[in-house]
Write a protein that holds these residues in place. Structure first.
Motif, PDB file in Angstrom:
ATOM      1  N   GLY A 119      -6.708  -6.166   5.882  1.00 46.02           N
ATOM      2  CA  GLY A 119      -7.489  -4.925   5.937  1.00 46.02           C
ATOM      3  C   GLY A 119      -6.842  -3.569   6.277  1.00 46.02           C
ATOM      4  N   ASN A 120      -5.200  -3.886   6.083  1.00 48.68           N
ATOM      5  CA  ASN A 120      -4.234  -2.766   6.258  1.00 48.68           C
ATOM      6  C   ASN A 120      -4.300  -2.108   4.720  1.00 48.68           C
ATOM      7  N   LEU A 121      -4.099  -0.712   4.811  1.00 47.11           N
ATOM      8  CA  LEU A 121      -3.995  -0.159   3.456  1.00 47.11           C
ATOM      9  C   LEU A 121      -2.610   0.488   3.096  1.00 47.11           C
ATOM     10  N   TYR A 122      -1.958  -0.381   3.035  1.00 39.87           N
ATOM     11  CA  TYR A 122      -0.363  -0.069   2.699  1.00 39.87           C
ATOM     12  C   TYR A 122       0.042  -0.574   1.211  1.00 39.87           C
ATOM     13  N   SER A 123       0.822   0.485   0.623  1.00 39.21           N
ATOM     14  CA  SER A 123       1.256   0.200  -0.601  1.00 39.21           C
ATOM     15  C   SER A 123       2.596  -0.685  -0.607  1.00 39.21           C
ATOM     16  N   ASP A 124       2.933  -1.505  -1.515  1.00 38.89           N
ATOM     17  CA  ASP A 124       4.156  -2.009  -1.583  1.00 38.89           C
ATOM     18  C   ASP A 124       5.190  -1.280  -1.295  1.00 38.89           C
ATOM     19  N   GLU A 125       5.328   0.061  -1.692  1.00 36.45           N
ATOM     20  CA  GLU A 125       6.688   0.834  -1.396  1.00 36.45           C
ATOM     21  C   GLU A 125       6.512   1.287   0.186  1.00 36.45           C
ATOM     22  N   GLU A 126       5.371   1.462   0.928  1.00 34.89           N
ATOM     23  CA  GLU A 126       5.356   1.368   2.123  1.00 34.89           C
ATOM     24  C   GLU A 126       5.772   0.411   2.820  1.00 34.89           C
ATOM     25  N   VAL A 127       5.408  -0.882   2.524  1.00 37.59           N
ATOM     26  CA  VAL A 127       5.883  -2.029   3.038  1.00 37.59           C
ATOM     27  C   VAL A 127       7.344  -2.339   2.952  1.00 37.59           C
ATOM     28  N   ALA A 128       7.979  -1.859   1.862  1.00 40.48           N
ATOM     29  CA  ALA A 128       9.403  -1.832   1.539  1.00 40.48           C
ATOM     30  C   ALA A 128      10.107  -1.032   2.838  1.00 40.48           C
ATOM     31  N   ALA A 129       9.543  -0.010   3.306  1.00 44.19           N
ATOM     32  CA  ALA A 129      10.230   0.831   4.194  1.00 44.19           C
ATOM     33  C   ALA A 129      10.194   0.320   5.465  1.00 44.19           C
ATOM     34  N   MET A 130       9.125  -0.613   5.721  1.00 43.91           N
ATOM     35  CA  MET A 130       8.772  -1.012   7.255  1.00 43.91           C
ATOM     36  C   MET A 130       9.949  -2.141   7.728  1.00 43.91           C
TER      37      MET A 130
END
Length: 116
Positions: free
Chosen positions: A73-84
């Motif tokens: 249910g989290n709305l993160y793009s792969d680009e956002e995940v890569a920065a995490m």
């Protein structure tokens, strides 16, 4: 399910500390379909086979983490995940991905117990 949530292992959920917050990840049917497309797998068996090799690129881990976050249910793009940042660095990331795949596809123990 967002930050601070607790995972329900019966639903195939796992927990990870990402960007300093406890998050739940889950590979739902929708997120598995997303991964089939991303990896060019013909079906779930092909996807499981790809992951069973134990060899994975960083981009693969980003896709799996992203699909797991979105499945919960989290709305993160792969680009956002890569920065995490995942607690434990790359080793922690690999551990979370491994736990997520075992929760979804099972592991050697489950396969051995299924044999007659």
């Amino acid at each position: 399910m967002g930050a601070g949530a607790r995972a329900n292992s019966r639903r195939g959920e796992v927990e990870a500390v990402i960007d300093g917050e406890r998050r739940v990840l889950c590979l739902t049917l929708g997120s598995l379909a997303e991964l089939e497309t991303a990896f060019g797998a013909g079906d779930l068996g092909g996807l499981a086979e790809r992951f069973s090799s134990g060899r994975m690129k960083a981009a693969d881990m980003i896709r799996i983490l992203g699909a797991g976050l979105r499945g919960a249910g989290n709305l993160y793009s792969d680009e956002e995940v890569a920065a995490m940042s995942v607690e434990g660095g790359i080793a922690g990331c690999a551990r979370v991905v491994g736990e997520l795949l075992v929760a979804t596809f099972g592991g050697p123990q489950e396969a051995a117990s299924a044999d007659p």
